[in-house]
Motif scaffolding. Structure first.
Motif, PDB file in Angstrom:
ATOM      1  N   SER A 180      35.863 110.988  17.632  1.00 51.10           N
ATOM      2  CA  SER A 180      37.215 110.935  18.202  1.00 51.10           C
ATOM      3  C   SER A 180      37.158 110.245  19.555  1.00 51.10           C
ATOM      4  O   SER A 180      36.093 110.141  20.180  1.00 51.10           O
ATOM      5  N   VAL A 181      38.312 109.779  19.997  1.00 54.61           N
ATOM      6  CA  VAL A 181      38.461 109.188  21.324  1.00 54.61           C
ATOM      7  C   VAL A 181      39.612 109.915  22.008  1.00 54.61           C
ATOM      8  O   VAL A 181      40.743 109.913  21.508  1.00 54.61           O
ATOM      9  N   ASP A 182      39.322 110.566  23.133  1.00 55.84           N
ATOM     10  CA  ASP A 182      40.303 111.425  23.807  1.00 55.84           C
ATOM     11  C   ASP A 182      40.930 112.420  22.832  1.00 55.84           C
ATOM     12  O   ASP A 182      42.136 112.679  22.858  1.00 55.84           O
ATOM     13  N   GLY A 183      40.090 112.955  21.949  1.00 56.81           N
ATOM     14  CA  GLY A 183      40.548 113.949  20.988  1.00 56.81           C
ATOM     15  C   GLY A 183      41.271 113.389  19.782  1.00 56.81           C
ATOM     16  O   GLY A 183      41.682 114.149  18.897  1.00 56.81           O
ATOM     17  N   ASP A 184      41.421 112.065  19.690  1.00 54.53           N
ATOM     18  CA  ASP A 184      42.165 111.438  18.598  1.00 54.53           C
ATOM     19  C   ASP A 184      41.186 110.790  17.609  1.00 54.53           C
ATOM     20  O   ASP A 184      40.441 109.876  18.005  1.00 54.53           O
ATOM     21  N   PRO A 185      41.151 111.257  16.352  1.00 47.88           N
ATOM     22  CA  PRO A 185      40.266 110.610  15.368  1.00 47.88           C
ATOM     23  C   PRO A 185      40.742 109.224  14.973  1.00 47.88           C
ATOM     24  O   PRO A 185      39.991 108.457  14.371  1.00 47.88           O
ATOM     25  N   GLY A 186      41.994 108.915  15.325  1.00 48.40           N
ATOM     26  CA  GLY A 186      42.548 107.613  14.973  1.00 48.40           C
ATOM     27  C   GLY A 186      43.139 107.593  13.582  1.00 48.40           C
ATOM     28  O   GLY A 186      42.992 108.533  12.796  1.00 48.40           O
ATOM     29  N   VAL A 187      43.819 106.495  13.292  1.00 46.16           N
ATOM     30  CA  VAL A 187      44.418 106.287  11.974  1.00 46.16           C
ATOM     31  C   VAL A 187      43.545 105.277  11.226  1.00 46.16           C
ATOM     32  O   VAL A 187      43.433 104.118  11.636  1.00 46.16           O
ATOM     33  N   PRO A 188      42.890 105.687  10.150  1.00 50.24           N
ATOM     34  CA  PRO A 188      42.007 104.749   9.451  1.00 50.24           C
ATOM     35  C   PRO A 188      42.799 103.617   8.794  1.00 50.24           C
ATOM     36  O   PRO A 188      43.807 103.858   8.130  1.00 50.24           O
ATOM     37  N   VAL A 189      42.317 102.392   8.989  1.00 48.24           N
ATOM     38  CA  VAL A 189      43.018 101.238   8.417  1.00 48.24           C
ATOM     39  C   VAL A 189      42.107 100.317   7.622  1.00 48.24           C
ATOM     40  O   VAL A 189      42.595  99.498   6.841  1.00 48.24           O
ATOM     41  N   ALA A 190      40.791 100.416   7.799  1.00 49.54           N
ATOM     42  CA  ALA A 190      39.921  99.473   7.101  1.00 49.54           C
ATOM     43  C   ALA A 190      38.516 100.041   6.976  1.00 49.54           C
ATOM     44  O   ALA A 190      38.078 100.861   7.788  1.00 49.54           O
ATOM     45  N   ARG A 191      37.837  99.585   5.950  1.00 52.28           N
ATOM     46  CA  ARG A 191      36.412  99.859   5.763  1.00 52.28           C
ATOM     47  C   ARG A 191      35.789  98.638   5.109  1.00 52.28           C
ATOM     48  O   ARG A 191      36.378  98.038   4.225  1.00 52.28           O
ATOM     49  N   ARG A 192      34.604  98.271   5.574  1.00 49.86           N
ATOM     50  CA  ARG A 192      33.922  97.159   4.921  1.00 49.86           C
ATOM     51  C   ARG A 192      32.425  97.434   4.862  1.00 49.86           C
ATOM     52  O   ARG A 192      31.865  98.121   5.724  1.00 49.86           O
ATOM     53  N   SER A 193      31.806  96.883   3.831  1.00 49.97           N
ATOM     54  CA  SER A 193      30.365  97.001   3.646  1.00 49.97           C
ATOM     55  C   SER A 193      29.700  95.709   4.099  1.00 49.97           C
ATOM     56  O   SER A 193      30.071  94.623   3.633  1.00 49.97           O
ATOM     57  N   ARG A 194      28.745  95.825   4.991  1.00 52.09           N
ATOM     58  CA  ARG A 194      28.031  94.647   5.467  1.00 52.09           C
ATOM     59  C   ARG A 194      26.873  94.310   4.536  1.00 52.09           C
ATOM     60  O   ARG A 194      26.360  95.181   3.822  1.00 52.09           O
ATOM     61  N   PRO A 195      26.431  93.047   4.516  1.00 53.70           N
ATOM     62  CA  PRO A 195      25.307  92.673   3.646  1.00 53.70           C
ATOM     63  C   PRO A 195      24.029  93.459   3.920  1.00 53.70           C
ATOM     64  O   PRO A 195      23.203  93.614   3.032  1.00 53.70           O
ATOM     65  N   ASP A 196      23.868  93.961   5.156  1.00 54.40           N
ATOM     66  CA  ASP A 196      22.661  94.722   5.476  1.00 54.40           C
ATOM     67  C   ASP A 196      22.753  96.189   5.076  1.00 54.40           C
ATOM     68  O   ASP A 196      21.870  96.991   5.401  1.00 54.40           O
ATOM     69  N   GLY A 197      23.832  96.570   4.365  1.00 55.76           N
ATOM     70  CA  GLY A 197      23.989  97.937   3.894  1.00 55.76           C
ATOM     71  C   GLY A 197      24.741  98.839   4.842  1.00 55.76           C
ATOM     72  O   GLY A 197      25.035  99.985   4.497  1.00 55.76           O
ATOM     73  N   ARG A 198      25.062  98.367   6.029  1.00 58.32           N
ATOM     74  CA  ARG A 198      25.830  99.186   6.962  1.00 58.32           C
ATOM     75  C   ARG A 198      27.302  99.229   6.552  1.00 58.32           C
ATOM     76  O   ARG A 198      27.814  98.291   5.942  1.00 58.32           O
ATOM     77  N   GLU A 199      27.938 100.336   6.906  1.00 55.07           N
ATOM     78  CA  GLU A 199      29.366 100.498   6.643  1.00 55.07           C
ATOM     79  C   GLU A 199      30.112 100.496   7.973  1.00 55.07           C
ATOM     80  O   GLU A 199      29.670 101.132   8.935  1.00 55.07           O
ATOM     81  N   VAL A 200      31.224  99.788   8.005  1.00 56.22           N
ATOM     82  CA  VAL A 200      32.050  99.712   9.208  1.00 56.22           C
ATOM     83  C   VAL A 200      33.400 100.363   8.910  1.00 56.22           C
ATOM     84  O   VAL A 200      34.099  99.956   7.965  1.00 56.22           O
ATOM     85  N   PHE A 201      33.746 101.359   9.699  1.00 60.92           N
ATOM     86  CA  PHE A 201      35.002 102.089   9.550  1.00 60.92           C
ATOM     87  C   PHE A 201      35.884 101.781  10.758  1.00 60.92           C
ATOM     88  O   PHE A 201      35.457 101.966  11.905  1.00 60.92           O
ATOM     89  N   THR A 202      37.095 101.336  10.515  1.00 59.95           N
ATOM     90  CA  THR A 202      37.999 100.946  11.603  1.00 59.95           C
ATOM     91  C   THR A 202      39.212 101.862  11.628  1.00 59.95           C
ATOM     92  O   THR A 202      39.866 102.068  10.594  1.00 59.95           O
ATOM     93  N   SER A 203      39.492 102.400  12.809  1.00 57.46           N
ATOM     94  CA  SER A 203      40.665 103.252  13.009  1.00 57.46           C
ATOM     95  C   SER A 203      41.440 102.750  14.224  1.00 57.46           C
ATOM     96  O   SER A 203      40.853 102.214  15.175  1.00 57.46           O
ATOM     97  N   LEU A 204      42.751 102.926  14.197  1.00 61.07           N
ATOM     98  CA  LEU A 204      43.616 102.561  15.315  1.00 61.07           C
ATOM     99  C   LEU A 204      43.921 103.800  16.150  1.00 61.07           C
ATOM    100  O   LEU A 204      44.259 104.860  15.604  1.00 61.07           O
ATOM    101  N   LEU A 205      43.796 103.650  17.464  1.00 63.04           N
ATOM    102  CA  LEU A 205      43.981 104.778  18.393  1.00 63.04           C
ATOM    103  C   LEU A 205      45.409 104.747  18.922  1.00 63.04           C
ATOM    104  O   LEU A 205      45.695 104.266  20.026  1.00 63.04           O
ATOM    105  N   ARG A 206      46.304 105.269  18.142  1.00 66.76           N
ATOM    106  CA  ARG A 206      47.729 105.119  18.424  1.00 66.76           C
ATOM    107  C   ARG A 206      48.208 105.986  19.592  1.00 66.76           C
ATOM    108  O   ARG A 206      49.233 105.682  20.221  1.00 66.76           O
ATOM    109  N   ARG A 207      47.473 107.051  19.885  1.00 70.11           N
ATOM    110  CA  ARG A 207      47.885 107.845  21.048  1.00 70.11           C
ATOM    111  C   ARG A 207      47.743 107.035  22.329  1.00 70.11           C
ATOM    112  O   ARG A 207      48.601 107.068  23.217  1.00 70.11           O
TER     113      ARG A 207
END
Length: 634
Positions: free
Chosen positions: A57-84
């Motif tokens: 979380s950021v300032d107690g806000d987990p954010g609103v999830p909007v995207a996920r992508r898998s990288r070629p190296d096997g890592r996962e990237v999770f993107t959330s918007l911090l609307r607060r």
């Protein structure tokens, strides 16, 4: 007593690097269940869940999830918007602050990088927090939704440590304030975020296991398989690439023998050496090379039965079913750490040795496995020639001491008559007789090639088995022979278990059947009753027990379909396999190129929610289809 409910997996994001895996929601969060029940989500190593909560979380806000992508190296990237933060500081409705969370997993380690990025025109100071829930929960407890097993956490020099079942965990979080919050560990960073800038923090969990039961195999990248040819189905290339990568993530070895690599059966439930599963995966992927076959054969030969032990099912010459860290408690039965309750792993071991030899396994490697071969053949013939035996390879339900059914369909209700009645007694499965026949012929060829005695006796034994099978197994519902098919099994009284199932397809190509019988089986496995259009149903839709999401009485398993495709091709009936091949290609597209362990047999891409993915023999199905397409030279 209510049946324990296995946690669902279908909507989770999994990252696998055997023997380590991480599972989370699609937003990257791992949220402990409200009732304290164990869940598979979290950080898992060698059959133990070590983190059952990972919440950012950021300032107690987990954010609103909007995207996920898998990288070629096997890592996962999770993107959330911090609307607060947007609401407090932005002068437009556009998203201006976001959290990108990148998670990586390698054997024995998980790490996360968290990037807070702002396009605001004002400076910010924010608190980034990751809440961890340490755990020491065995996978058997997870599968039955039992309570999370707590651990004692140590706090030394800014690092957090704990141990569970012999696994030592060390969490490091550079520049973070580490806070104890009840049973949780809070990692906190107070960071300055100037206007139109980004701030990065990170943490990791390192895992050490002084006495492992399985270990990570040495890294090895498969060479990319070049797919060329105008007539190749465009769906094949991405499916094969995903499957080969998944197979690489499932590579394991036994302690002390890192060069003898095998595939773990599947994530998350079967993340270890399995006799049947690892053998089939190695056999179906022989076009990728001989290393996995060699390693699988050697690993299982080391564990081959030496003594008689009713508790574990061990018998001299028998190949084991599975290897675990501890006893595995499931429902009403308990499996010991090294368990031999399988009727088919031993003949399949012999068949793999023969196939690998024919594919070019050096004679020195084969010679080293000949004692295991002779022991396995001794077990095979002893089972059918024991006092009171009828010449078929059978198993007896083990009750509370093990699995009730010991073929590949090993759930309690897997062996059913067409009217729904459960078969009982010492069961002789149809496909196991095919494996036994092929093993005897293959074993004879190996013995003769290496100047060992016994080949002629094995050929006679196999011929007798074929005749017995022809006389006893065939069901003829019309009485005219046109619709005849092999029974699923013979029960303990010798009655034909007359359900029409995918098991019969495993007989094709073994040599047990003649050409006319193979054609009859081919017609059945490609009939609408068994062919769902997305692979082969485990049970015909016309039988009373059929249910599309039944584990073994109606669902589709891709390895099952692939074995039948491979058998049809080996029998010279490749054209008959085309509908099943098309079904697998359609399924690969429907399931984003990663075929799960199984799915619904209703002909639509409906997942079986507790299915493993990746699963080694499911991934191997892509290799079978590619081989049929000529990718590996036919």
């Amino acid at each position: 007593m209510p049946q324990p409910l296995e946690p669902f997996l279908h909507d989770l994001v999994g990252q696998v690097a055997a023997p380590t895996q991480a599972w989370s929601r699609r937003d990257g969060q791992v949220v402990p269940s409200a009732d304290g029940a164990a869940d598979v989500a979290g950080l898992v190593h060698a059959d133990v869940v070590l983190l059952s909560g990972i919440e950012a979380s950021v300032d107690g806000d987990p954010g609103v999830p909007v995207a996920r992508r898998s990288r070629p190296d096997g890592r996962e990237v999770f993107t959330s918007l911090l609307r607060r933060l947007d609401a407090e500081h932005a002068d437009t409705g556009d998203p201006r602050v976001r959290l990108d969370r990148t998670r990586g997993v390698v054997p024995g380690r998980m790490e996360e990088e968290l990037v807070v990025a702002s396009t605001l025109d004002v400076d910010l100071r924010v608190r980034v927090e990751v809440a961890l829930q340490p755990s020491g929960t065995p996978m058997g407890a997870v599968r039955q939704s039992r309570p999370v097993v707590p651990v004692e956490v140590g706090w030394t020099d800014g690092a957090v440590t704990w141990s569970a079942d012999g696994i030592e965990v060390t969490v490091a979080a550079p520049d973070a304030e580490v806070v104890r919050d009840g049973s949780r560990v809070l990692l906190r960073w107070d960071v300055d975020l100037p206007a139109r800038s980004a701030a990065t923090v990170g943490w990791s969990a390192a895992l050490a296991e002084p006495e492992p039961f399985v270990v990570a195999a040495p890294p090895q990248a498969y060479e990319e398989v070049a797919l060329t040819g105008a007539d190749l189905d465009p769906r094949l290339a991405p499916w094969l690439a995903r499957s080969v990568a998944d197979l690489a993530s499932l590579r394991l070895a036994l302690p002390g023998e890192p060069g003898d690599v095998f595939y773990a059966a599947g994530a998350p439930w079967y993340f270890t050496l399995f006799g049947r599963d690892s053998l089939w995966a190695a056999r179906l992927t022989l076009p990728l090379g001989l290393d996995i076959a060699r390693g699988t054969l050697r690993a299982l030969a080391r564990l081959q039965g030496r003594d008689e032990d009713p508790r574990t099912g061990e018998q001299p010459g028998k190949i084991p079913h599975e290897l675990r860290r501890d006893d595995l408690q499931l429902g009403g039965f308990t499996l010991p750490p090294l368990y031999y309750g399988t009727v088919d792993a031993t003949p399949l071991w012999i068949c793999l040795l023969h196939d690998a030899w024919r594919a070019g396994l050096p004679d020195d490697d084969v010679a080293g496995l000949l004692p295991g071969l002779e022991a396995a053949l001794g077990w095979l013939t002893a089972q059918t020639g024991a006092p009171g035996a009828d010449g078929f390879l059978r198993y007896v339900s083990a009750g509370s001491q093990g699995l009730a059914n010991q073929g590949w369909k090993d759930s309690d209700d897997a062996v059913r008559f067409s009217d729904g009645a459960w078969a009982a007694g010492a069961i002789a499965l149809c496909e196991v007789q095919g494996y036994a026949y092929e093993a005897a012929i293959s074993g004879a060829a190996l013995l003769e090639a290496f100047d060992r005695p016994g080949g002629e006796a094995l050929r006679t034994w196999a011929a007798d088995l074929s005749e017995r099978f022809r006389a006893r197994f065939w069901c003829d519902p019309t009485g005219e022979g046109d619709e005849a098919y092999p029974a699923l099994a013979l029960d303990g009284q010798g009655r034909r278990v007359d359900a029409l199932t995918s098991n019969i397809g495993h007989l094709v190509g073994t040599g047990l059947l003649n050409l006319d019988e193979e054609w009859r089986v081919a017609r059945h496995v490609t009939s609408p009753a068994l062919d769902s259009g997305l692979g082969l149903r485990t049970m015909a839709a016309t039988d009373v027990p059929y249910a599309p999401l039944s584990y073994h009485c109606g669902s589709v398993w891709p390895h099952d379909t692939a074995i039948v495709v491979d058998g049809l091709v080996r029998a010279g009936l490749g054209e008959a396999a085309e509908p099943l091949v098309q079904g697998l290609l359609a399924a690969a597209e429907a399931f984003d190129q990663r075929l799960p362990e199984l799915w619904s047999g209703e002909g639509a891409p409906v997942p079986y929610p507790a299915a493993c993915r990746p699963q080694a023999w499911s991934a191997a199905a892509a290799v079978v289809v590619a081989r049929r397409a000529g990718v590996f030279g036919g």
